[in-house]
Scaffold this motif. Structure first.
Motif, mmCIF file in Angstrom:
data_model
loop_
_atom_site.group_PDB
_atom_site.id
_atom_site.type_symbol
_atom_site.label_atom_id
_atom_site.label_comp_id
_atom_site.label_asym_id
_atom_site.label_seq_id
_atom_site.Cartn_x
_atom_site.Cartn_y
_atom_site.Cartn_z
ATOM 1 N N LEU C 56 0.809 -1.217 0.000
ATOM 2 C CA LEU C 56 0.000 0.000 0.000
ATOM 3 C C LEU C 56 0.844 1.270 0.000
ATOM 4 O O LEU C 56 0.350 2.342 -0.319
ATOM 5 C CB LEU C 56 -0.927 0.018 1.227
ATOM 6 N N SER C 57 2.111 1.139 0.320
ATOM 7 C CA SER C 57 2.933 2.344 0.405
ATOM 8 C C SER C 57 3.103 3.013 -0.958
ATOM 9 O O SER C 57 3.480 4.171 -1.045
ATOM 10 C CB SER C 57 4.296 2.009 1.007
ATOM 11 N N ARG C 58 2.804 2.257 -2.038
ATOM 12 C CA ARG C 58 2.970 2.917 -3.341
ATOM 13 C C ARG C 58 1.728 3.721 -3.752
ATOM 14 O O ARG C 58 1.648 4.225 -4.852
ATOM 15 C CB ARG C 58 3.358 1.890 -4.415
ATOM 16 N N PHE C 59 0.769 3.838 -2.816
ATOM 17 C CA PHE C 59 -0.445 4.578 -3.135
ATOM 18 C C PHE C 59 -0.595 5.826 -2.291
ATOM 19 O O PHE C 59 -0.226 5.836 -1.117
ATOM 20 C CB PHE C 59 -1.683 3.686 -2.896
ATOM 21 N N LYS C 60 -1.145 6.855 -2.925
ATOM 22 C CA LYS C 60 -1.535 8.060 -2.194
ATOM 23 C C LYS C 60 -2.908 8.459 -2.752
ATOM 24 O O LYS C 60 -3.037 9.438 -3.492
ATOM 25 C CB LYS C 60 -0.514 9.166 -2.427
ATOM 26 N N PRO C 61 -3.942 7.679 -2.375
ATOM 27 C CA PRO C 61 -5.245 7.889 -2.990
ATOM 28 C C PRO C 61 -5.813 9.251 -2.635
ATOM 29 O O PRO C 61 -5.841 9.623 -1.458
ATOM 30 C CB PRO C 61 -6.096 6.766 -2.390
ATOM 31 N N PHE C 62 -6.208 10.009 -3.628
ATOM 32 C CA PHE C 62 -6.785 11.338 -3.398
ATOM 33 C C PHE C 62 -5.855 12.195 -2.534
ATOM 34 O O PHE C 62 -6.313 13.004 -1.720
ATOM 35 C CB PHE C 62 -8.171 11.218 -2.743
ATOM 36 N N GLU C 63 -4.558 12.016 -2.714
ATOM 37 C CA GLU C 63 -3.537 12.810 -2.005
ATOM 38 C C GLU C 63 -3.457 12.492 -0.514
ATOM 39 O O GLU C 63 -2.887 13.260 0.255
ATOM 40 C CB GLU C 63 -3.786 14.312 -2.168
ATOM 41 N N ILE C 64 -4.017 11.386 -0.090
ATOM 42 C CA ILE C 64 -3.978 11.076 1.342
ATOM 43 C C ILE C 64 -2.858 10.083 1.631
ATOM 44 O O ILE C 64 -2.701 9.092 0.926
ATOM 45 C CB ILE C 64 -5.309 10.448 1.811
ATOM 46 N N ASP C 65 -2.073 10.352 2.683
ATOM 47 C CA ASP C 65 -1.099 9.368 3.166
ATOM 48 C C ASP C 65 -1.865 8.306 3.929
ATOM 49 O O ASP C 65 -2.480 8.590 4.957
ATOM 50 C CB ASP C 65 -0.078 10.027 4.118
ATOM 51 N N ILE C 66 -1.803 7.090 3.430
ATOM 52 C CA ILE C 66 -2.581 6.022 4.061
ATOM 53 C C ILE C 66 -2.071 5.785 5.481
ATOM 54 O O ILE C 66 -0.869 5.653 5.704
ATOM 55 C CB ILE C 66 -2.460 4.729 3.235
ATOM 56 N N PRO C 67 -2.963 5.730 6.457
ATOM 57 C CA PRO C 67 -2.525 5.477 7.836
ATOM 58 C C PRO C 67 -1.790 4.146 7.939
ATOM 59 O O PRO C 67 -2.092 3.205 7.194
ATOM 60 C CB PRO C 67 -3.837 5.412 8.634
ATOM 61 N N GLY C 68 -0.847 4.076 8.869
ATOM 62 C CA GLY C 68 0.044 2.914 8.914
ATOM 63 C C GLY C 68 -0.524 1.681 9.592
ATOM 64 O O GLY C 68 -0.140 0.561 9.264
ATOM 65 N N LYS C 69 -1.419 1.849 10.550
ATOM 66 C CA LYS C 69 -1.859 0.682 11.336
ATOM 67 C C LYS C 69 -3.341 0.434 11.174
ATOM 68 O O LYS C 69 -4.132 1.373 11.063
ATOM 69 C CB LYS C 69 -1.590 0.931 12.823
ATOM 70 N N PRO C 70 -3.755 -0.854 11.203
ATOM 71 C CA PRO C 70 -5.193 -1.151 11.147
ATOM 72 C C PRO C 70 -5.930 -0.436 12.264
ATOM 73 O O PRO C 70 -5.450 -0.381 13.399
ATOM 74 C CB PRO C 70 -5.248 -2.666 11.351
ATOM 75 N N GLY C 71 -7.043 0.149 11.920
ATOM 76 C CA GLY C 71 -7.836 0.866 12.913
ATOM 77 C C GLY C 71 -7.622 2.370 12.834
ATOM 78 O O GLY C 71 -8.448 3.150 13.306
ATOM 79 N N GLN C 88 -5.254 -3.565 3.003
ATOM 80 C CA GLN C 88 -6.554 -3.058 2.570
ATOM 81 C C GLN C 88 -6.935 -1.746 3.255
ATOM 82 O O GLN C 88 -6.717 -1.557 4.450
ATOM 83 C CB GLN C 88 -7.619 -4.112 2.881
ATOM 84 N N VAL C 89 -7.509 -0.832 2.483
ATOM 85 C CA VAL C 89 -7.977 0.460 2.981
ATOM 86 C C VAL C 89 -9.379 0.694 2.453
ATOM 87 O O VAL C 89 -9.670 0.358 1.289
ATOM 88 C CB VAL C 89 -7.080 1.616 2.454
ATOM 89 N N SER C 90 -10.267 1.247 3.268
ATOM 90 C CA SER C 90 -11.553 1.679 2.716
ATOM 91 C C SER C 90 -11.527 3.195 2.634
ATOM 92 O O SER C 90 -10.963 3.870 3.505
ATOM 93 C CB SER C 90 -12.726 1.183 3.566
ATOM 94 N N LEU C 91 -12.062 3.730 1.565
ATOM 95 C CA LEU C 91 -12.048 5.165 1.316
ATOM 96 C C LEU C 91 -13.473 5.650 1.141
ATOM 97 O O LEU C 91 -14.218 5.113 0.326
ATOM 98 C CB LEU C 91 -11.247 5.452 0.033
ATOM 99 N N TRP C 92 -13.854 6.641 1.930
ATOM 100 C CA TRP C 92 -15.218 7.172 1.860
ATOM 101 C C TRP C 92 -15.140 8.661 1.555
ATOM 102 O O TRP C 92 -14.570 9.427 2.351
ATOM 103 C CB TRP C 92 -15.959 6.969 3.193
ATOM 104 N N GLN C 93 -15.757 9.090 0.455
ATOM 105 C CA GLN C 93 -15.770 10.524 0.175
ATOM 106 C C GLN C 93 -17.008 11.120 0.832
ATOM 107 O O GLN C 93 -18.118 10.927 0.376
ATOM 108 C CB GLN C 93 -15.789 10.800 -1.331
#
Lengths: 971, 80, 211
Positions: C56-71, C88-93
């Protein structure tokens, strides 16, 4: 009866009278009264008749330790009147009486006690065996207390909460409150449960001094006020603990007050630490007629006066073994009761000061004396004796306050897995060891000094906090030192029974078990307390051992020579207090799933059924043979909502490997634009699912499963790849797509009204997959499949678009005669094609080969350890397996019932499905049968239940029955 | 349910949130398929340890992860 | 002629005061009598995605740094990213003009997979306590925070956000098919707290306050 005024400990509001009915008369009580206290103040002394002997029973403990005050309230039987708060307009009735409790026609049973020794029903009523059914009827009529009609419907609001906390405290007396305060002061979250409607425990009703100028009841209110300043303590009053389970899960139920939106609610609390501070009840004194109305425990008499403002009698005799008994005598004397004598079992009471107060009031104090018999019903006099039986004395009275001393409330402790052991010094069952995270505090440890009780609460609270990682070891040490500086556990009274024979000394009130019965059981060879309990029924009544709980093991121990080494109270089990079934049921939300077309299908006449968690339409008419729907699909076109099908996206570098692992076919052989039909098996080679797979991109697949497997497929795939470390991703899209099955010869014409693309048979043939746009807007994935055997399209449309597309197809299909069809129609149509539904044409033990789908298994695909491959290979040529065959009925158009068995000299299989087919004008079906019966042409015999031995015949025929060449679905 | 289990993703939860996946038997040994008997033994026979057992659980009502943990079968408590 | 409409699985009988057409959605902006809260708000029409990849580190969906830990969750530019597990990440606009699904195949649109709703107000914890044993008030956890677990016996993703002494809230998604029974359970539990449906405006205001 007028209430005592000027009692600062009063918990009734004499400004708020409440009227209710009993025995067809209107009675009156006050807000805060229980039904029992209100009846008592109205002059009622006999509340019920006992189970077996119909002996009159009255107020004894005031805490429901027995079911003496079990009555019917507002139609609900077995309500414990002494624990039930009075409400305006209540209708109260007596139970288990013929006539009234005062004049019960069954009272003669009392004199038949010699005919009913311990366990008599085990030994008498079934010899000879034929009298048992008659005896059973009579026993049923005589047994039980309350009555309820099977038509009774419980009303009310029952709620539930599932809070998490750090520390859960059971008991809102002084030690419970100090424990809660100590834990909360470290910042932890605390929940405190108190069974009574108010806090205070045994401080609440006492005006004696806690410290100079501070009476006990005021000290309790101080502690309560302190708790209210700590927002992290949640207090639940009128909340009784029901059970405790591992990892400090505590269950309880709460009775709502008039402001609460619930009548009762269930609490399930997960705590890190648990503190049991449930205090003490009294150990009943055993003597002859110890349960007569007029005999009361100390706290009962004391609280009737101090909490409810009611004098418990006019002239009293006390037979006690604890200072609280003396304190109660002083209070009741000062309230206006004559006291003939205070007999004290102890000949060395703890507090000389209390005894001198008796002297000041000229109340005779008899050291070393005990009650031996209560005389008169109602109570008229008491016979007292010295402990050695040397002298006797008879005194007139209408109230006998009798108690053998205090004993701890051990139910919650033992449910919390504390190990109890008898302590000679206190006479208590004390916790010998406690599991990690469980702590005990207060009177139940044998402490009697008020400050010591509070200090023990602090110790427990800080220990509990330390277990949660808060509080310092130093703070705990300080608290322990403070506790050590106070008077320690007091010597208790070990007397179990006065020196009498015990023929009418009742060890259990609820079950009318006497000490004589216990001796009879011991004479018959029963030695373990648990067995004696069961044989004599002592402790098995609604009081749940509140009366015999500790007396029984102590009595039994007196007989044994092991000096009570193994003496323990009998095992306590949840619920610790009687709990309404409705409270356990709670709100009971039924969670099921609906498709986007649920309402529309119902409007169109759909008859819905639950299939697992889903609601689906089974029929669209009253004719459950669905003839019209079936013919409409064979001739025109129909629409089925198949949204419940499992749908998944699997993608990633190892997606294909994962598919190969769980599917028996070679998933590398999926052609673009085509579906691949395959099956999943378990490790026994048994078919568990079938579905189709399409490839949508590189390492990107979309596959379907049956409805039943949708919820478990992701779990299944992950489980069977758990050692591999493969890189693939799964998304469960079951709910994302609605599925419309458009089926029938006119399906193409209807579809072309909404899809503006070439869907001719050449462009979009059978088994093809394509993505289209419907109505120029809606993306839809379409597969051509043939489950029902006609030209058929399976449209996968995003859920939010489904209604729009459905309505458009309905409209477009009108000229073509489009109509809904449901699961039963689908069932018959696919049966005519010999298509299987897993679970219908297969059992747990049915392999891929058994259902004729062995061809789906590609044994030569690159080795990926396909789940089931080993067993498939081992079973494919196995003999004596049940195989799926088609059959046609001989000489009848009536199909046998689904599930009927196929027989010759023994059972050879069963009918999976059978229907009369209007299409074929024959009754046909599918069955699983053992060889040699599965050869085509074999005649099989079918046995239906209730067939009176008349078998029906059928012939094994090839499948499919309808359109064997499959021309219709390929058109 | 009183039993609690520690999901590696979500932390400690109620036992009811999980599905039991059996004893950990490790990946298939090489000789597993030599006969129906040995295969059946591998699939179905369990050691049924009276004591601490390594087993598979799935956090079915939560994140869905499969994991192993150790449970004392005599006390029905997860080992810390 | 059929109306070309997208429909939410949640429908409230209350009278809507203002409805806005957003693409093919009819979004209730405000109900006639919303009251002061607590509120239940339908968000099923808001775009949502699942992002899965072994790295997941290769992603910056919608310019967001994906949080590192589950939860853990991160809210940026009105998109909430919830770390579900290692891959896995869930993204809600939550608000704003609907973004398109990113090109990368690691994204899957989950808008139709789930029903999405918000429960806003102090009472949210009391309501949740009736329907789930999950410890939403755990003082050790910082918000916004993702919980994956049962709510009214249904597996859900829930995000707790907002000020505990201001207006805390829960965003909840679960399988779309459960929408009706889930809403019924929440309304039943919220009845004593006067839970009312509210529209997108109330929600947008709350989101603005989260920043």
């Amino acid at each position: 009866m007028s209430r005592l005024q000027n009692q600062p400990t009063l918990r009734v509001d004499t400004n708020k009278p409440l009227s209710f009915t009993y025995k067809k008369k209107t009675f009156s009580g006050f807000k805060g009264d229980t039904v029992a206290s209100a009846l008592f103040s109205g002059g009622i002394r006999i509340f019920s008749r006992s189970l077996k002997y119909h002996r009159p029973r009255g107020l004894y403990s005031l805490d429901g330790e027995c079911s003496n005050t079990g009555m019917e309230v507002n139609g609900i039987p077995n309500v414990n009147a002494e624990k039930t708060l009075l409400e305006k307009g209540m209708q109260v009735k007596a139970q288990n009486v013929k006539g009234s409790p005062e004049l019960d026609a069954m009272g003669f049973m009392d004199s038949l006690d010699r005919a009913m020794p311990a366990g008599f029903y085990y030994r008498t009523m079934h010899k000879p065996a034929r009298i048992w059914p008659i005896a059973l009827q009579q026993v049923r009529k005589a047994a039980g207390l309350g009555k309820i009609s099977p038509d009774f419907r419980m009303t009310g609001e029952f709620d539930e909460i599932f809070p998490t906390t750090d520390v859960c405290v059971i008991g809102g007396g002084p030690s419970g409150m100090t424990a809660a305060i100590a834990a909360a002061e470290t910042g932890l979250r605390v929940i405190l449960l108190e069974a009574r409607p108010w806090l205070g425990g045994f401080f609440d009703y006492r005006q004696s001094e806690f410290s100079r100028d501070l009476p006990h009841y005021q000290r309790a209110r101080e502690l309560e006020a302190r708790m209210q300043t700590l927002p992290n303590i949640r207090v639940f009053t009128h909340t009784a603990m029901v059970g405790a389970y591992s990892n400090n899960l505590v269950t309880a139920f709460q009775i709502g007050n008039e402001k609460d939106p619930f009548d009762e609610r269930y609490l399930e609390i997960r705590a890190q630490s648990m503190i049991v501070a449930t205090g003490c009840i009294e150990r009943p004194l055993l003597f002859e007629n110890n349960e007569r109305p007029g005999v009361m425990q100390i706290a009962c008499a004391h609280r009737l006066a101090n909490t409810y403002g009611i004098l418990p009698g006019k002239r009293a005799v006390f037979s006690v073994a604890h200072d609280l008994g003396i304190e109660a005598a002083l209070d009741l004397f000062d309230a206006g009761i004559e006291i003939a004598a205070v007999a004290d079992i102890r000949d060395n009471p703890s507090h000389a000061a209390l005894v001198s107060e008796l002297e000041q009031r000229e109340i005779p104090y008899l050291k070393g004396w005990v009650a031996r018999e209560a005389l008169g019903a109602p109570l008229k006099s008491v016979s007292l004796t010295t402990l050695q039986g040397t002298f006797e004395k008879k005194l007139e009275c209408d109230l006998l306050v009798a108690s053998a001393g205090m004993t701890p409330v051990t139910g919650p402790l033992s449910m919390a897995q504390a190990e109890l052991a008898f302590d000679q010094h206190t006479g208590f069952f004390l916790p010998k060891s406690l599991p990690v995270g469980v702590y005990a505090a207060g009177r139940l440890l044998g402490l009697n000094d008020s400050r010591a009780i509070e200090a023990s609460g602090q110790v427990a609270g800080l220990s509990a906090a330390l277990n949660c990682g808060k509080a310092s070891a130093q703070a705990l040490k300080d608290a322990q030192e403070m506790l050590a500086g106070r008077p320690q556990a007091e010597r208790g009274c070990n007397l179990v029974m006065a020196p009498v024979k015990g023929r009418k000394a009742f060890i259990c009130f609820d079950e009318d078990t006497t000490v004589k019965n216990i001796k009879q059981a011991i004479d018959m060879g029963f030695d373990a307390t648990e067995l004696i309990k069961r044989f004599t029924a002592a402790g098995t009544g609604p009081g749940q051992s509140g009366i015999p709980g500790h007396n029984l093991p102590l009595l039994v121990a007196q007989h044994h020579t092991d000096h009570g080494a193994l003496t323990r109270p009998t095992t306590m089990r949840a619920p610790l207090v009687p709990t309404l079934m409705a409270t356990y049921a709670g709100t009971n939300h039924l969670m099921s799933k609906r498709t986007p077309m649920h309402e529309r299908q119902k409007q169109d006449g759909g008859v819905m059924r639950k299939i697992g968690v889903w609601n689906r339409a089974r029929y669209f008419s009253d004719d459950f043979s669905c003839r019209r729907e079936i013919e409409n699909i064979r001739n025109n076109v129909g629409m089925l909502d198949a949204t419940t099908l499992g749908k998944f996206r699997i993608f990633g570098p190892d997606a294909l490997k994962a598919l190969q692992r769980v599917y028996v076919g070679d998933m590398a052989k999926i052609s673009p634009g085509k579906i691949k039909y395959s099956a999943m098996c378990n490790e026994d080679g048994c078919i568990i699912d079938d579905g189709v797979v399409v490839q949508r991109g590189e390492n990107d697949y979309y596959f379907t499963t049956s409805t039943a497997r949708a919820g478990i497929t992701v779990e299944w795939i992950r489980y069977h790849t758990r050692y591999d470390g493969w890189d693939f991703n799964l998304v469960n899209l079951t709910d994302a797509f609605g599925v419309i099955n458009l089926a029938g010869p006119k399906a193409r014409e209807v579809l072309s009204e909404v899809i503006d693309a070439d869907i001719s048979n050449a462009a979009f043939p059978f088994a093809a997959y394509q993505e289209f746009t419907a109505l120029d807007t809606i993306p839809v994935r379409i597969m051509r499949l043939g489950f029902v055997g006609e030209l058929s399209y399976e449209l996968h449309v995003p859920g939010s678009w489904m209604e729009t597309l459905w309505d458009a197809l309905s409209e477009a299909g009108k000229p073509f005669g489009i109509a809904n069809f449901g699961l039963e129609t689908q069932n018959v149509l696919r049966m005519e094609k010999g298509h299987l539904i897993i679970g219908s044409e297969s059992e747990q033990r049915t392999t891929l080969h058994d259902v004729g789908l062995g061809g789906l298994w590609d044994r030569n695909k690159p080795a990926v350890d396909t789940v089931g491959a080993v067993a498939l290979q081992q079973t494919e040529n196995q003999e004596k397996r049940l195989k799926l065959v088609g059959f046609k009925m001989k000489n009848t158009r009536t199909p046998p019932k689904d599930g009927s068995i196929v027989v010759d000299d023994r059972i050879r299989g069963h009918v999976c499905i059978a229907r009369y087919s209007h299409t074929l004008q024959e009754a046909v079906g599918m069955a699983l049968v053992e060889d040699p019966l599965h050869a085509v042409g074999t005649e099989i015999s079918i046995y239906e239940d209730e067939c009176q031995g008349q078998l029906v015949s059928a012939t094994v025929v090839p499948m499919p029955f309808y359109d064997p060449k499959g021309e219709r679905l390929r058109s | 349910m009183a039993l609690t289990l520690t999901c590696p993703v979500c932390g400690k939860r109620n036992g009811y949130e999980f599905r039991y996946g059996g004893e950990d038997k490790g990946p298939k040994p090489d000789d597993f398929g030599s006969s129906p008997e040995t295969w059946c033994d591998y699939v179905h026979m369990n050691r049924c340890v009276a004591g601490i057992q390594k087993e598979w659980w799935c956090h079915r009502d939560g994140c869905g992860v499969w994991f192993t943990t150790h449970r004392d079968t005599l006390k029905n408590l997860e080992m810390e | 002629m059929t109306d070309i409409k997208r429909r939410s699985p949640m429908v409230f009988p209350q009278e809507a005061k203002q409805v806005e057409k957003q693409g093919h959605w009819a979004v209730v902006m405000e109900y006639a009598s919303e009251g002061e809260g607590p509120w239940i708000i339908d968000l099923s029409h808001r775009p949502r995605w699942d992002l899965q990849d072994s790295d997941l580190s290769r992603f910056k969906p919608f310019e967001i740094d994906i949080p590192g830990k589950p939860g853990q969750c991160r809210l940026e530019n009105n998109v909430l990213a919830n770390r579900m597990n290692r891959t896995q990440v869930s993204l809600w606009q939550l608000t704003g003009d609907r973004l398109e699904t990113p090109e990368d195949t690691a994204f899957t649109s989950t808008m139709d997979v789930t029903v999405c709703l918000a429960i806003l107000g102090q009472a949210v914890f009391s309501i949740a306590e009736k329907l789930s044993s999950l410890d939403f008030r755990d003082p050790a956890l910082s918000t916004p925070r993702l919980f994956q677990g049962p709510f009214a016996h249904v597996p859900c993703q829930m995000v707790i956000a907002g000020q505990p002494d201001g207006m805390p809230g829960m965003l909840l998604t679960c399988s779309r098919g459960y929408a009706r029974d889930m809403v019924a359970a929440i309304l039943h539990a919220g009845h004593e707290f006067k839970l009312q449906p509210a529209g997108q405006l109330a929600f947008d205001k709350w989101v603005a306050g989260l920043a």
